[in-house]
Design a protein around this motif. Structure first.
Motif, PDB file in Angstrom:
ATOM      1  N   ARG A  25      -8.517  -4.426  -3.947  1.00 43.91           N
ATOM      2  CA  ARG A  25      -7.830  -3.795  -2.878  1.00 43.91           C
ATOM      3  C   ARG A  25      -6.526  -3.772  -2.998  1.00 43.91           C
ATOM      4  NH1 ARG A  25      -7.634  -8.246   1.924  1.00 43.91           N
ATOM      5  NH2 ARG A  25      -5.854  -8.983   0.472  1.00 43.91           N
ATOM      6  N   THR A  26      -5.705  -4.802  -3.681  1.00 45.29           N
ATOM      7  CA  THR A  26      -4.551  -4.644  -3.962  1.00 45.29           C
ATOM      8  C   THR A  26      -4.057  -3.457  -4.797  1.00 45.29           C
ATOM      9  OG1 THR A  26      -3.948  -6.954  -3.506  1.00 45.29           O
ATOM     10  CG2 THR A  26      -2.231  -5.814  -4.830  1.00 45.29           C
ATOM     11  N   MET A  66      -5.545  -0.664  -5.210  1.00 47.72           N
ATOM     12  CA  MET A  66      -5.863   0.712  -4.318  1.00 47.72           C
ATOM     13  C   MET A  66      -4.706   0.771  -3.346  1.00 47.72           C
ATOM     14  SD  MET A  66      -8.382   1.724  -5.837  1.00 47.72           S
ATOM     15  CE  MET A  66      -8.438   3.191  -4.582  1.00 47.72           C
ATOM     16  N   GLY A  67      -4.046  -0.256  -2.785  1.00 53.01           N
ATOM     17  CA  GLY A  67      -3.060  -0.305  -2.155  1.00 53.01           C
ATOM     18  C   GLY A  67      -1.673   0.267  -3.007  1.00 53.01           C
ATOM     19  N   ILE A  68      -1.427  -0.207  -4.284  1.00 51.21           N
ATOM     20  CA  ILE A  68      -0.470   0.236  -5.190  1.00 51.21           C
ATOM     21  C   ILE A  68      -0.578   1.665  -5.742  1.00 51.21           C
ATOM     22  CG2 ILE A  68       0.257  -0.354  -7.428  1.00 51.21           C
ATOM     23  CD1 ILE A  68      -0.610  -3.209  -7.004  1.00 51.21           C
ATOM     24  N   LEU A  69      -1.854   2.227  -5.998  1.00 49.73           N
ATOM     25  CA  LEU A  69      -2.128   3.418  -6.014  1.00 49.73           C
ATOM     26  C   LEU A  69      -1.763   4.472  -5.277  1.00 49.73           C
ATOM     27  CD1 LEU A  69      -5.250   2.745  -8.291  1.00 49.73           C
ATOM     28  CD2 LEU A  69      -3.209   3.679  -9.116  1.00 49.73           C
ATOM     29  N   GLN A  70      -1.643   4.113  -3.976  1.00 51.58           N
ATOM     30  CA  GLN A  70      -1.338   4.848  -2.727  1.00 51.58           C
ATOM     31  C   GLN A  70       0.000   5.531  -3.021  1.00 51.58           C
ATOM     32  OE1 GLN A  70      -2.828   3.315   1.168  1.00 51.58           O
ATOM     33  NE2 GLN A  70      -1.586   1.915   0.141  1.00 51.58           N
ATOM     34  N   PHE A  71       1.024   5.067  -3.886  1.00 51.60           N
ATOM     35  CA  PHE A  71       2.273   5.358  -4.029  1.00 51.60           C
ATOM     36  C   PHE A  71       2.593   6.229  -5.197  1.00 51.60           C
ATOM     37  CE2 PHE A  71       2.064   1.434  -1.589  1.00 51.60           C
ATOM     38  CZ  PHE A  71       3.002   1.862  -0.228  1.00 51.60           C
ATOM     39  N   THR A  72       1.552   6.907  -5.634  1.00 53.86           N
ATOM     40  CA  THR A  72       1.830   7.878  -6.716  1.00 53.86           C
ATOM     41  C   THR A  72       0.414   8.444  -6.884  1.00 53.86           C
ATOM     42  OG1 THR A  72       2.457   8.305  -9.017  1.00 53.86           O
ATOM     43  CG2 THR A  72       1.186   6.286  -8.783  1.00 53.86           C
ATOM     44  N   GLU A  73       0.776   9.707  -7.493  1.00 55.51           N
ATOM     45  CA  GLU A  73      -0.413  10.599  -7.934  1.00 55.51           C
ATOM     46  C   GLU A  73      -0.524  10.526  -9.481  1.00 55.51           C
ATOM     47  OE1 GLU A  73      -0.618  14.138  -5.990  1.00 55.51           O
ATOM     48  OE2 GLU A  73      -0.577  13.658  -3.859  1.00 55.51           O
ATOM     49  N   LEU A  74      -1.501  10.424 -10.097  1.00 54.58           N
ATOM     50  CA  LEU A  74      -1.808  10.163 -11.446  1.00 54.58           C
ATOM     51  C   LEU A  74      -2.368  11.604 -11.861  1.00 54.58           C
ATOM     52  CD1 LEU A  74      -2.161   6.459 -12.127  1.00 54.58           C
ATOM     53  CD2 LEU A  74      -0.271   7.682 -12.140  1.00 54.58           C
ATOM     54  N   GLY A  75      -2.145  12.038 -13.120  1.00 54.44           N
ATOM     55  CA  GLY A  75      -2.898  12.924 -13.747  1.00 54.44           C
ATOM     56  C   GLY A  75      -2.704  13.139 -15.159  1.00 54.44           C
ATOM     57  N   PRO A  76      -3.095  14.068 -15.854  1.00 47.85           N
ATOM     58  CA  PRO A  76      -2.784  14.494 -17.128  1.00 47.85           C
ATOM     59  C   PRO A  76      -1.549  14.481 -17.725  1.00 47.85           C
ATOM     60  CG  PRO A  76      -4.550  15.956 -16.273  1.00 47.85           C
ATOM     61  CD  PRO A  76      -3.839  15.170 -15.274  1.00 47.85           C
ATOM     62  N   VAL A  86      15.153   4.233  -8.353  1.00 45.32           N
ATOM     63  CA  VAL A  86      14.123   4.320  -9.252  1.00 45.32           C
ATOM     64  C   VAL A  86      13.196   3.343  -8.694  1.00 45.32           C
ATOM     65  CG1 VAL A  86      13.401   3.768 -11.653  1.00 45.32           C
ATOM     66  CG2 VAL A  86      15.529   4.738 -11.128  1.00 45.32           C
ATOM     67  N   SER A  87      13.413   2.222  -8.428  1.00 47.92           N
ATOM     68  CA  SER A  87      12.411   1.080  -7.689  1.00 47.92           C
ATOM     69  C   SER A  87      11.871   1.266  -6.334  1.00 47.92           C
ATOM     70  CB  SER A  87      12.945  -0.268  -8.234  1.00 47.92           C
ATOM     71  OG  SER A  87      13.403  -0.407  -9.368  1.00 47.92           O
ATOM     72  N   GLU A  88      10.776   1.096  -6.155  1.00 43.16           N
ATOM     73  CA  GLU A  88      10.046   1.158  -4.970  1.00 43.16           C
ATOM     74  C   GLU A  88       9.222  -0.059  -4.719  1.00 43.16           C
ATOM     75  OE1 GLU A  88       7.648   3.862  -1.668  1.00 43.16           O
ATOM     76  OE2 GLU A  88       7.813   4.554  -3.713  1.00 43.16           O
ATOM     77  N   GLN A  89       9.545  -0.883  -3.870  1.00 40.02           N
ATOM     78  CA  GLN A  89       8.566  -2.366  -3.528  1.00 40.02           C
ATOM     79  C   GLN A  89       7.599  -1.994  -2.787  1.00 40.02           C
ATOM     80  OE1 GLN A  89      10.175  -6.394  -3.100  1.00 40.02           O
ATOM     81  NE2 GLN A  89      12.311  -5.445  -2.947  1.00 40.02           N
ATOM     82  N   VAL A  90       6.264  -2.211  -2.857  1.00 40.14           N
ATOM     83  CA  VAL A  90       5.123  -1.726  -2.024  1.00 40.14           C
ATOM     84  C   VAL A  90       4.347  -2.928  -1.751  1.00 40.14           C
ATOM     85  CG1 VAL A  90       5.045   0.366  -3.474  1.00 40.14           C
ATOM     86  CG2 VAL A  90       3.672  -1.782  -4.298  1.00 40.14           C
ATOM     87  N   LEU A  91       5.029  -4.125  -1.320  1.00 40.27           N
ATOM     88  CA  LEU A  91       4.483  -5.307  -1.030  1.00 40.27           C
ATOM     89  C   LEU A  91       3.984  -5.242   0.538  1.00 40.27           C
ATOM     90  CD1 LEU A  91       6.375  -7.909  -2.914  1.00 40.27           C
ATOM     91  CD2 LEU A  91       4.088  -7.525  -3.515  1.00 40.27           C
ATOM     92  N   GLY A  92       2.878  -6.180   0.761  1.00 39.70           N
ATOM     93  CA  GLY A  92       2.621  -6.446   2.145  1.00 39.70           C
ATOM     94  C   GLY A  92       2.349  -5.338   3.276  1.00 39.70           C
ATOM     95  N   PRO A  93       3.384  -5.309   4.266  1.00 36.14           N
ATOM     96  CA  PRO A  93       3.272  -4.274   5.162  1.00 36.14           C
ATOM     97  C   PRO A  93       3.610  -2.946   4.940  1.00 36.14           C
ATOM     98  CG  PRO A  93       4.763  -6.152   5.753  1.00 36.14           C
ATOM     99  CD  PRO A  93       4.459  -6.272   4.509  1.00 36.14           C
ATOM    100  N   VAL A  94       4.232  -2.802   3.888  1.00 36.51           N
ATOM    101  CA  VAL A  94       4.528  -1.544   3.088  1.00 36.51           C
ATOM    102  C   VAL A  94       3.381  -0.854   2.598  1.00 36.51           C
ATOM    103  CG1 VAL A  94       5.827  -0.213   1.399  1.00 36.51           C
ATOM    104  CG2 VAL A  94       7.097  -1.826   2.592  1.00 36.51           C
ATOM    105  N   MET A  95       2.578  -1.651   2.112  1.00 40.15           N
ATOM    106  CA  MET A  95       1.341  -1.141   1.354  1.00 40.15           C
ATOM    107  C   MET A  95       0.280  -0.877   2.586  1.00 40.15           C
ATOM    108  SD  MET A  95      -1.160  -3.188  -1.245  1.00 40.15           S
ATOM    109  CE  MET A  95       0.288  -3.544  -2.462  1.00 40.15           C
ATOM    110  N   LEU A 136      -8.529  -0.512   2.537  1.00 33.78           N
ATOM    111  CA  LEU A 136      -8.549  -0.540   1.065  1.00 33.78           C
ATOM    112  C   LEU A 136      -9.576  -1.370   0.502  1.00 33.78           C
ATOM    113  CD1 LEU A 136      -4.570  -1.534   1.199  1.00 33.78           C
ATOM    114  CD2 LEU A 136      -5.394   0.687   0.631  1.00 33.78           C
ATOM    115  N   GLU A 137     -10.141  -2.228   1.097  1.00 35.97           N
ATOM    116  CA  GLU A 137     -11.369  -2.907   0.664  1.00 35.97           C
ATOM    117  C   GLU A 137     -12.559  -1.963   0.569  1.00 35.97           C
ATOM    118  OE1 GLU A 137     -10.450  -7.254   2.937  1.00 35.97           O
ATOM    119  OE2 GLU A 137     -12.144  -6.010   3.487  1.00 35.97           O
ATOM    120  N   LEU A 138     -12.639  -1.282   1.310  1.00 33.10           N
ATOM    121  CA  LEU A 138     -13.631  -0.242   1.009  1.00 33.10           C
ATOM    122  C   LEU A 138     -13.414   0.845  -0.058  1.00 33.10           C
ATOM    123  CD1 LEU A 138     -14.416   0.676   4.912  1.00 33.10           C
ATOM    124  CD2 LEU A 138     -15.959  -0.241   3.364  1.00 33.10           C
ATOM    125  N   ARG A 139     -12.201   1.223  -0.045  1.00 31.90           N
ATOM    126  CA  ARG A 139     -12.000   2.044  -1.239  1.00 31.90           C
ATOM    127  C   ARG A 139     -12.182   1.377  -2.613  1.00 31.90           C
ATOM    128  NH1 ARG A 139      -6.065   4.439   0.889  1.00 31.90           N
ATOM    129  NH2 ARG A 139      -6.668   5.495   2.698  1.00 31.90           N
TER     130      ARG A 139
END
Length: 326
Positions: free
Chosen positions: A130-131, A133-143, A259-268, A281-284
């Motif tokens: 779950r955590t 998936m929450g972290i991955l919300q803040f960026t899009e990854l690709g090739p 450069v840095s972005e905190q994504v803990l708790g309420p932000v996530m 997030l659990e379901l994802r």
């Protein structure tokens, strides 16, 4: 039933395996015959009396643990009989009670476990997954992504490496010691580097051959984070979800303005949206595991060895999610 209880804040030896009364499911709750219970770094902090995100310390004696998986064996008033006998996993929230052979959870919090996951893996996905998936919300990854994952052999790091590889990214995993480095390499990282050895930034730069990192997923902080951030190119992002290298009770993570972005708790949770973002997030996470895109690493201990599990987690002697099995 048997459970592990904490009678006084302090060292891991204060966790005592003993017999206690069975919990009784209230209205809207189920009782689970626990087959696996998650151990979180937060558990070790609470054991020592540090509050973490809690508004106040737990009332002692307490049964720690907030993640359980097992089979529903008893129902509270108002719960549909169809839940009886199901393999389920649940995050108990701030309510303790996981380190036990029986635990109660709200029926609205449980998830049926996908057939291709065992109980320990399901516990890993309901918490660590779950955590991730929450972290991955803040960026899009690709090739075109070049991803650096400190603590890549940890529970979250393992899943981030897998997800990034599935997205086609170039993945650099950092871990401590040859055993963990081998696990990171086997998990799909393009480059696995031992962060306990000198010259680690040079090894990464040589591998990249002039390319720059685009994302650092950082739950470690300290010197490892500083070196990883220095690998970022223009527009690169440092996504911070912890600072374990600074130790329990440390003031905060390593951050670089712009450069840095905190994504803990309420932000996530705020990014997840919906009426119940935690459950979203659990379901994802469970869906990713069911589809085979994420497979958690697990270190297993018997419930009677909860103190040893805490010590191993605190000294970074584990790989992936730490789980107790009654």
């Amino acid at each position: 039933m048997h459970a592990v209880r904490l009678h006084a804040f302090g060292p891991a030896e204060n966790l005592v395996h003993e017999e206690v009364a069975d919990p009784v499911p209230g209205p809207g709750q189920v009782r689970i015959a626990v087959a696996a219970a998650g151990v979180h770094l937060l558990d070790t902090a609470l054991r020592q009396g540090h509050l973490g995100p809690l508004p106040e310390p737990p009332v002692l004696p307490t049964v720690p643990g907030r993640e359980v998986a097992g089979v529903v064996e008893s129902l509270g008033e108002g719960v549909a009989d169809e839940w009886r006998g199901r393999r389920v996993v649940a995050h108990l929230g701030f309510a303790p009670g996981g380190y036990a052979s029986l635990a109660v959870a709200g029926a609205d919090r449980v998830h049926e476990i996908p057939e291709n996951l065992d109980f320990a893996e399901a516990v890993a996905m309901i918490g660590t997954g779950r955590t991730a998936m929450g972290i991955l919300q803040f960026t899009e990854l690709g090739p075109d992504s070049v991803v650096v994952v400190p603590a890549a052999a940890g529970g979250i790091g393992t899943l981030l490496v897998q997800y990034a590889r599935h997205a086609g990214a170039t993945v650099i995993g950092l871990a401590g010691g040859p055993g963990k480095v081998a696990r990171v390499r086997a998990n799909g990282a393009d480059l696995a580097v031992d962060y306990t050895e000198a010259g680690r930034p040079e090894k990464v730069r040589a591998f990249l051959g002039g390319r720059r990192a685009t994302v650092v997923f950082d739950g470690v902080g300290g010197d490892v984070a500083r070196e990883a951030v220095a690998l970022l190119g223009d527009g690169g992002r440092h996504i911070v979800f912890g600072w374990s290298a600074e130790g329990i009770g440390a003031g905060g993570p390593y951050l670089v303005e712009g450069v840095s972005e905190q994504v803990l708790g309420p932000v996530m949770l705020g990014r997840a949206g919906g009426t119940d973002p935690m459950r979203t997030l659990e379901l994802r996470a469970l869906a990713e595991a069911a589809a085979g895109r994420m497979r958690p690493a697990v270190t297993r201990f018997p419930l009677t060895a909860a103190a040893a599990a805490h010590r191993a987690l605190e000294t970074r002697a584990t790989i992936g999610k730490v789980v107790l099995e009654p």
